[in-house]
Design a protein around this motif. Structure first.
Motif, PDB file in Angstrom:
ATOM      1  N   LEU A 296       0.818  -1.213   0.000  1.00 33.02           N
ATOM      2  CA  LEU A 296       0.000   0.000   0.000  1.00 33.02           C
ATOM      3  C   LEU A 296       0.853   1.265   0.000  1.00 33.02           C
ATOM      4  O   LEU A 296       0.673   2.164  -0.823  1.00 33.02           O
ATOM      5  N   VAL A 297       1.792   1.327   0.937  1.00 31.73           N
ATOM      6  CA  VAL A 297       2.570   2.557   1.088  1.00 31.73           C
ATOM      7  C   VAL A 297       3.486   2.771  -0.112  1.00 31.73           C
ATOM      8  O   VAL A 297       3.591   3.880  -0.649  1.00 31.73           O
ATOM      9  N   ASN A 298       4.143   1.710  -0.575  1.00 35.12           N
ATOM     10  CA  ASN A 298       5.024   1.868  -1.734  1.00 35.12           C
ATOM     11  C   ASN A 298       4.232   2.227  -2.985  1.00 35.12           C
ATOM     12  O   ASN A 298       4.669   3.037  -3.806  1.00 35.12           O
ATOM     13  N   SER A 299       3.037   1.653  -3.131  1.00 33.28           N
ATOM     14  CA  SER A 299       2.199   1.985  -4.290  1.00 33.28           C
ATOM     15  C   SER A 299       1.809   3.449  -4.279  1.00 33.28           C
ATOM     16  O   SER A 299       1.824   4.120  -5.313  1.00 33.28           O
ATOM     17  N   LEU A 300       1.456   3.962  -3.102  1.00 35.80           N
ATOM     18  CA  LEU A 300       1.082   5.371  -3.008  1.00 35.80           C
ATOM     19  C   LEU A 300       2.253   6.267  -3.384  1.00 35.80           C
ATOM     20  O   LEU A 300       2.087   7.280  -4.073  1.00 35.80           O
ATOM     21  N   GLU A 301       3.470   5.901  -2.942  1.00 34.29           N
ATOM     22  CA  GLU A 301       4.637   6.700  -3.307  1.00 34.29           C
ATOM     23  C   GLU A 301       4.829   6.733  -4.824  1.00 34.29           C
ATOM     24  O   GLU A 301       5.056   7.789  -5.423  1.00 34.29           O
ATOM     25  N   ILE A 302       4.696   5.583  -5.445  1.00 36.64           N
ATOM     26  CA  ILE A 302       4.888   5.511  -6.895  1.00 36.64           C
ATOM     27  C   ILE A 302       3.832   6.327  -7.621  1.00 36.64           C
ATOM     28  O   ILE A 302       4.128   7.096  -8.542  1.00 36.64           O
ATOM     29  N   LEU A 303       2.582   6.184  -7.201  1.00 38.23           N
ATOM     30  CA  LEU A 303       1.489   6.851  -7.898  1.00 38.23           C
ATOM     31  C   LEU A 303       1.555   8.362  -7.727  1.00 38.23           C
ATOM     32  O   LEU A 303       1.339   9.121  -8.679  1.00 38.23           O
ATOM     33  N   VAL A 304       1.846   8.813  -6.503  1.00 39.53           N
ATOM     34  CA  VAL A 304       1.924  10.251  -6.268  1.00 39.53           C
ATOM     35  C   VAL A 304       3.060  10.868  -7.079  1.00 39.53           C
ATOM     36  O   VAL A 304       2.915  11.936  -7.679  1.00 39.53           O
ATOM     37  N   PHE A 305       4.214  10.181  -7.134  1.00 37.33           N
ATOM     38  CA  PHE A 305       5.317  10.742  -7.907  1.00 37.33           C
ATOM     39  C   PHE A 305       5.018  10.707  -9.401  1.00 37.33           C
ATOM     40  O   PHE A 305       5.430  11.605 -10.140  1.00 37.33           O
ATOM     41  N   ASN A 306       4.310   9.711  -9.887  1.00 36.60           N
ATOM     42  CA  ASN A 306       3.929   9.692 -11.298  1.00 36.60           C
ATOM     43  C   ASN A 306       3.011  10.858 -11.635  1.00 36.60           C
ATOM     44  O   ASN A 306       3.089  11.421 -12.727  1.00 36.60           O
ATOM     45  N   GLN A 307       2.126  11.225 -10.699  1.00 34.67           N
ATOM     46  CA  GLN A 307       1.308  12.415 -10.907  1.00 34.67           C
ATOM     47  C   GLN A 307       2.186  13.660 -10.986  1.00 34.67           C
ATOM     48  O   GLN A 307       1.959  14.557 -11.805  1.00 34.67           O
ATOM     49  N   GLU A 308       3.212  13.714 -10.141  1.00 30.83           N
ATOM     50  CA  GLU A 308       4.123  14.862 -10.165  1.00 30.83           C
ATOM     51  C   GLU A 308       4.891  14.918 -11.485  1.00 30.83           C
ATOM     52  O   GLU A 308       5.092  15.997 -12.050  1.00 30.83           O
ATOM     53  N   LEU A 309       5.319  13.763 -11.983  1.00 28.69           N
ATOM     54  CA  LEU A 309       6.024  13.741 -13.266  1.00 28.69           C
ATOM     55  C   LEU A 309       5.170  14.338 -14.371  1.00 28.69           C
ATOM     56  O   LEU A 309       5.662  15.082 -15.229  1.00 28.69           O
ATOM     57  N   GLU A 310       3.892  14.030 -14.348  1.00 29.82           N
ATOM     58  CA  GLU A 310       3.004  14.531 -15.392  1.00 29.82           C
ATOM     59  C   GLU A 310       2.699  16.007 -15.213  1.00 29.82           C
ATOM     60  O   GLU A 310       2.733  16.782 -16.177  1.00 29.82           O
ATOM     61  N   LEU A 311       2.402  16.416 -13.961  1.00 30.25           N
ATOM     62  CA  LEU A 311       1.979  17.793 -13.723  1.00 30.25           C
ATOM     63  C   LEU A 311       3.139  18.781 -13.790  1.00 30.25           C
ATOM     64  O   LEU A 311       3.009  19.879 -14.333  1.00 30.25           O
ATOM     65  N   ASP A 312       4.282  18.409 -13.209  1.00 24.10           N
ATOM     66  CA  ASP A 312       5.394  19.348 -13.100  1.00 24.10           C
ATOM     67  C   ASP A 312       6.404  19.245 -14.238  1.00 24.10           C
ATOM     68  O   ASP A 312       7.084  20.221 -14.553  1.00 24.10           O
ATOM     69  N   ALA A 319       0.503   5.310 -14.880  1.00 22.43           N
ATOM     70  CA  ALA A 319       0.954   5.028 -13.517  1.00 22.43           C
ATOM     71  C   ALA A 319       0.644   3.598 -13.114  1.00 22.43           C
ATOM     72  O   ALA A 319       1.451   2.941 -12.436  1.00 22.43           O
ATOM     73  N   ASN A 320      -0.498   3.093 -13.515  1.00 25.24           N
ATOM     74  CA  ASN A 320      -0.847   1.718 -13.158  1.00 25.24           C
ATOM     75  C   ASN A 320       0.062   0.714 -13.864  1.00 25.24           C
ATOM     76  O   ASN A 320       0.415  -0.323 -13.299  1.00 25.24           O
ATOM     77  N   LEU A 321       0.452   1.015 -15.101  1.00 25.35           N
ATOM     78  CA  LEU A 321       1.388   0.148 -15.810  1.00 25.35           C
ATOM     79  C   LEU A 321       2.749   0.161 -15.121  1.00 25.35           C
ATOM     80  O   LEU A 321       3.385  -0.893 -14.969  1.00 25.35           O
ATOM     81  N   ALA A 322       3.211   1.345 -14.706  1.00 26.09           N
ATOM     82  CA  ALA A 322       4.480   1.431 -13.977  1.00 26.09           C
ATOM     83  C   ALA A 322       4.412   0.622 -12.690  1.00 26.09           C
ATOM     84  O   ALA A 322       5.370  -0.054 -12.305  1.00 26.09           O
ATOM     85  N   LEU A 323       3.274   0.689 -12.027  1.00 24.26           N
ATOM     86  CA  LEU A 323       3.090  -0.062 -10.786  1.00 24.26           C
ATOM     87  C   LEU A 323       3.209  -1.559 -11.051  1.00 24.26           C
ATOM     88  O   LEU A 323       3.875  -2.288 -10.296  1.00 24.26           O
ATOM     89  N   ARG A 324       2.607  -2.026 -12.120  1.00 23.33           N
ATOM     90  CA  ARG A 324       2.643  -3.465 -12.414  1.00 23.33           C
ATOM     91  C   ARG A 324       4.055  -3.908 -12.816  1.00 23.33           C
ATOM     92  O   ARG A 324       4.516  -4.984 -12.406  1.00 23.33           O
ATOM     93  N   ARG A 325       4.746  -3.095 -13.625  1.00 21.88           N
ATOM     94  CA  ARG A 325       6.097  -3.475 -14.039  1.00 21.88           C
ATOM     95  C   ARG A 325       7.035  -3.569 -12.841  1.00 21.88           C
ATOM     96  O   ARG A 325       7.792  -4.534 -12.707  1.00 21.88           O
ATOM     97  N   GLU A 326       6.997  -2.556 -11.989  1.00 18.62           N
ATOM     98  CA  GLU A 326       7.880  -2.571 -10.822  1.00 18.62           C
ATOM     99  C   GLU A 326       7.541  -3.732  -9.898  1.00 18.62           C
ATOM    100  O   GLU A 326       8.417  -4.283  -9.217  1.00 18.62           O
ATOM    101  N   SER A 327       6.273  -4.116  -9.850  1.00 18.49           N
ATOM    102  CA  SER A 327       5.860  -5.197  -8.956  1.00 18.49           C
ATOM    103  C   SER A 327       6.482  -6.520  -9.378  1.00 18.49           C
ATOM    104  O   SER A 327       6.969  -7.288  -8.544  1.00 18.49           O
TER     105      SER A 327
END
Length: 743
Positions: A296-312, A319-327
């Motif tokens: 849970l916690v690691n997934s949230l870190e990945i997802l929040v940073f992926n949002q930052e990559l897109e916005l900033d 993000a979900n694909l990145a989550l699955r690959r890293e898993s």
């Protein structure tokens, strides 16, 4: 929050000319990293950015690795375990799933939870007869399970759900991890290994650790381009070495990071002979909970940073694909007995700040870490454990979001600030499981509180709204000044028990003595639970006892079935307003009510017309009965007749049937409609028909009217004047409705 603030970036690297960000996210550490290089400075190469990022990874990942594998120190080289875990998983992810600007490395959360898993498995080893390699296998299986959970979260598209977590919870998790790191170093005596005995040696370790913290901070402020943490570790390690040479007895005070050892390859787990059933019975629940928390916690870190990559940074990705690959790769590394790597937001920010979305910098970072792993056995024992402990303390402090240290933020957002610290302290004292429960509780209450605070979208207490029912001038003159007896509450959001209770309180508080009708517009409420319906019934009952009639508009069909007979429901707000208007009109004295409107065939167009002319016009009218659901005319028709309602009601819509178009108005007995085509000869601009019952109409063709007008010119002028007044009143109604919509 930026969960990956979890690293010591603040004290490590930035480019020249980069000012620390003051902003709004989590710790100030990453604010500086995310800034852009000044326009006049050439962008540093990917190698320089990789070195800056690696300067953070080396003390951080090695320190966390030594901490995680500490229970196996008596059986195998800690240097090899920590160094290979710091290098190989990140290298594997970089080669298999490369992303521009994204650095893969062991993260704080995964490493600390890996340490908890290994400690749990090692604690069960004596009773189950597990060897060191079997303990590593048990830990690897648990970590692999965690990344299977993370893969499932990616399959279930957690990215679309994570955004709903309140900032107090995400800040609290980040701060909790940081506080746990700091408390862990305090508990271990800052590397001295004295958990309970605070002696002179522990004091020297604490002094060295805080020297690293202070020096790294000072170097970062003085030379922003210098990798402050790595430099601080090297300088303090040299000072300790010199103190051992020149100092009185200090040479044996500082414990080395590891004992001198020869080069060693990674330790492979032993999967044979493990009593899995006994292990599951004794430690299964604890290990599964740790695995779930890691996911849970690691997934949230990945997802929040992926949002930052897109916005900033404009780096769009799934993000979900990145989550699955890293898993998948994380599970493989766990089974191999290593701490899995993950997206490191802190080190990625260093690369993004210095080299932009470079693909080479992450590769150079992985290469540098591989070099560290190969050579580390020859120099790691020269580094005092106190120096790495200082790096972990600094990492823990920087993990706490900057806003949580801000007194101004504490004063302005007291509730959010307190919730963040509550979750963080629960994490530090009770561990991640307790923090997860506390975070979910806080998130639930924040959601309910926000829903309750925003449940009233609009409140109209002064009769600003009117229905689309068109009425004759006399009725409208009576109705207009008395509409302030109607209170309309527009609701929004899911209606649960606490939200509905808050709504009932607000309605009771806002009502004024003049109000006699209350309408709750539920068109924006997607769902009601049973307790909310109970609150609604109680509110309607209480208002009725006070002489106030209440109704609910646009209640969804499922909720309407459970509302009960005492709750008056209408299909939409317009019909509810029409109900309230009818109630106000019923208060008129008998002498002011229209007498026998069914006999007044000309209705509002015949007001003021002399009797003789009126009788002549009546002879020209054609009677028409219109059954329910029948159409009088459609938009685009070219007939030009003027129609007057004798009985029943006519609905004007943009398209017939009404459920396919927008309802424009309803006209009743004595009211004329179709006047625009009658006056200008244009095609019909709307459709008209009967929704319920049967309506009786009279028609007046334009040709018959023109012939009558030549015989009665003054009366014809009166009829045209009546039509002009009708048009003016209806234009005023349209303007009022438009204003209400815009407000």
């Amino acid at each position: 929050m930026s969960p990956a603030q979890h690293l010591t970036d603040m004290a490590t690297t930035t480019t020249a000319g980069v000012a620390p960000a003051t902003a709004t996210g989590s710790g100030s550490s990453d604010g500086a990293q995310g800034a852009a290089v000044g326009p006049s400075a050439p962008p540093p190469s990917g190698v320089a950015a990789a070195w800056s990022a690696a300067a953070v990874t080396v003390p951080h990942a090695v320190g966390l690795g030594l901490l995680a594998f500490a229970p196996l120190a008596g059986d195998y080289s800690l240097a090899a375990l920590a160094l290979w875990s710091a290098a190989l998983p990140g290298l594997l992810l970089t080669l298999v799933a490369p992303r521009a600007g994204v650095v893969y490395a062991p993260t704080t959360v995964v490493a600390l939870l890996f340490a908890a898993v290994l400690a749990t498995a090692h604690g069960a080893a004596p009773s189950l007869g597990l060897s060191a390699r079997q303990v590593l296998a048990v830990s690897g299986a648990t970590v692999a399970l965690a990344f299977v959970f993370q893969w499932l979260l990616g399959v279930l598209r957690l990215a679309s759900v994570a955004r709903f977590l309140p900032i107090s919870v995400t800040h609290g998790f980040a701060a909790g991890v940081g506080l746990s790191m700091v408390l862990g170093q305090v508990h271990s005596g800052f590397g001295a290994g004295a958990a309970a005995l605070w002696d002179t040696g522990t004091g020297w370790h604490a002094l060295a650790a805080f020297a690293v913290v202070g020096l790294a901070w000072w170097l970062r402020r003085l030379w922003p381009r210098m990798p402050g943490l790595m430099s601080a570790v090297v300088l303090v390690a040299l000072a300790v070495a010199l103190a051992g040479v020149w100092g009185a007895g200090l040479g044996d005070v500082f414990a080395p990071a590891t004992q001198p050892s020869a080069f060693a390859w990674p330790l492979l787990p032993d999967w044979s002979g493990i009593p899995w059933m006994a292990l599951a019975r004794d430690q299964g629940s604890a290990l599964v909970v740790l695995a779930l928390l890691m996911a849970l916690v690691n997934s949230l870190e990945i997802l929040v940073f992926n949002q930052e990559l897109e916005l900033d940074h404009g780096l769009r990705g799934n993000a979900n694909l990145a989550l699955r690959r890293e898993s998948l790769l994380g599970a493989l590394c766990g089974l191999a007995g290593m701490i899995p790597a993950s997206t490191s937001a802190s080190r990625s920010r260093i690369v993004l700040a210095q080299a932009g979305p470079s693909r080479n910098a992450p590769r150079w970072h992985a290469g540098i870490m591989l070099g560290v792993a190969v050579t580390g056995a020859w120099w790691l024992h020269w580094v005092p454990m106190a120096c790495l402990a200082g790096g972990l303390v600094l990492a823990g402090l920087m993990q706490v979001p900057g806003l949580m240290w801000s007194l101004r933020y504490a004063r302005r957002s007291r509730v959010t600030w307190a919730q963040s610290w509550l979750v963080a302290l629960v994490f530090a004292v009770m561990g991640g499981v307790g923090a997860l429960v506390a975070g979910l509780v806080v998130a639930t209450f924040v959601l309910l509180h926000d829903s309750a605070a925003k449940v009233l979208r609009h409140v109209r207490l002064d009769g600003e709204l009117r229905s689309r029912r068109l009425r004759r001038a006399g009725s409208d003159t009576w109705l207009a000044p008395r509409m302030n007896q109607v209170a309309v509450f527009e609701l929004q959001g899911v209606m649960s028990f606490g939200v509905a209770a808050h709504l009932a309180e607000q309605v009771r508080l806002m009502l004024l003595p003049r109000h006699r009708w209350v309408i709750l517009d539920a068109g924006r409420v997607p769902a009601w639970d049973s307790t909310a319906m109970a609150q609604l019934r109680a509110l309607v009952r209480d208002l009725g006892q006070q002489g106030i009639a209440a109704a609910v508009a646009a209640l969804d069909p499922l909720a309407a079935e459970h509302a009960g007979e005492q709750v008056r429901c209408f299909a939409d707000l317009d019909r509810a307003l029409e109900w309230a208007e009818a109630g106000i009109l019923s208060q008129r004295p008998i002498e002011q009510r229209p007498a026998h409107p069914e006999r007044d065939l000309l209705g509002e167009i015949g007001e003021g017309v002399p009797r003789a002319a009126s009788d002549a016009l009546l002879a020209l009218l054609q009677h028409q009965a219109v059954p329910a659901q029948a159409v009088v005319f459609n938009a685009g028709d070219t007939d030009h007749d003027l129609l007057v309602v004798q009985s029943g009601h006519i609905t004007l819509v943009t398209q017939w049937p009404p459920d396919k178009g927008l309802r424009l108005a309803t006209v009743g007995p004595g009211m004329a409609f179709g006047e625009m085509a009658f006056l200008n000869g244009a095609a019909r601009s709307a459709s008209a028909g009967v929704e319920r019952g049967t309506a009786h109409l009279v028609r007046l063709s334009r040709a018959h009217f023109d012939a009558w007008a030549r015989q009665h010119p003054e009366a014809a002028l009166t009829v045209m004047n009546n039509l002009a007044q009708i048009g003016a009143r209806r234009l005023a109604v349209t303007t009022r409705q438009l204003r209400a919509v815009l407000e």
